[in-house]
Design a protein around this motif. Sequence first.
Motif, mmCIF file in Angstrom:
data_model
loop_
_atom_site.group_PDB
_atom_site.id
_atom_site.type_symbol
_atom_site.label_atom_id
_atom_site.label_comp_id
_atom_site.label_asym_id
_atom_site.label_seq_id
_atom_site.Cartn_x
_atom_site.Cartn_y
_atom_site.Cartn_z
ATOM 1 N N UNK A 147 0.820 -1.215 0.000
ATOM 2 C CA UNK A 147 0.000 0.000 0.000
ATOM 3 C C UNK A 147 0.847 1.256 0.000
ATOM 4 N N UNK A 148 1.979 1.183 0.699
ATOM 5 C CA UNK A 148 2.887 2.325 0.794
ATOM 6 C C UNK A 148 4.315 1.813 0.707
ATOM 7 N N UNK A 149 5.181 2.620 0.129
ATOM 8 C CA UNK A 149 6.608 2.292 0.084
ATOM 9 C C UNK A 149 7.401 3.481 0.619
ATOM 10 N N UNK A 150 8.438 3.151 1.372
ATOM 11 C CA UNK A 150 9.233 4.192 2.002
ATOM 12 C C UNK A 150 10.719 3.984 1.746
ATOM 13 N N UNK A 151 11.475 5.051 1.991
ATOM 14 C CA UNK A 151 12.913 4.962 1.873
ATOM 15 C C UNK A 151 13.558 5.806 2.947
ATOM 16 N N UNK A 152 14.495 5.194 3.667
ATOM 17 C CA UNK A 152 15.290 5.931 4.643
ATOM 18 C C UNK A 152 16.684 6.126 4.094
ATOM 19 N N UNK A 153 17.256 7.301 4.361
ATOM 20 C CA UNK A 153 18.613 7.592 3.876
ATOM 21 C C UNK A 153 19.418 8.256 4.982
#
Length: 243
Positions: free
Chosen positions: A148-154
């Motif tokens: 449903x949702x996609x995330x990215x941490x950097x």
Amino acid sequence: MAMAVALSSSTATPTTKLWPPSTSQPPRFLLPIIPSNPSSNTNLLTSSPSHKWRLRISFFPAFLNKGKGNNVTALKQELLQAIEPLDRGAEATPEDQEMVDQISRKLEAVNPTKEPLKSDLLNGKWELIYTTSRSILQTERPKFLRSKLNYQGINVDSLRAQNMESWPFFNQVTADLKPLNSRKVAVQFDTFKILGLIPVKAPGRARGELEITYLDEELRISRGDKGNLFILKMIDPSYRVPV
């Protein structure tokens, strides 16, 4: 990582994006994070256009752009309105993709952060709001099996990235980043986490490159080496990728 640096992620064939590889590998996923409150996000999400708006913007792009010049705020609002009805890109027609690409290029031309890999604005958790990557969108799956949702941490200081899916699978992947210049990174995925819990070593071919073409405190645009476009919004600048 599904870095959109918008890292691309998916579990199909390994792609050269910051989001993970694809189906011959462990399950696909973008890492791009497990949601906070997707509806409460900065002033970027002020209005929700209807399908009528989608038709209007397709027929009158010249009118909408008239007089905006280098008005970054107006361009960002135009971009968000254009992608809002597209289900993160899964419902985009070729005409929709062309329209989003054109608006993105206008924003890229006035990018306020010339060296994004040297900027603290890159740090934090980003939500993927649009991509042209079919593997990240998982369009070959039934809708109820797509994330449903996609995330990215950097983390810029440690050159680490993390892509995350939400329900139903909560898959994750982490990666090392190697700057190629002040805008572009090589991405090497190292560990997948199936269901967010079961670690699986990523194959050596799970790698890619990503160029950050626009960055401010709210919005990030990236382009992958396979030609895919990634647009992300900042949701938590304090987030750090776990060591």
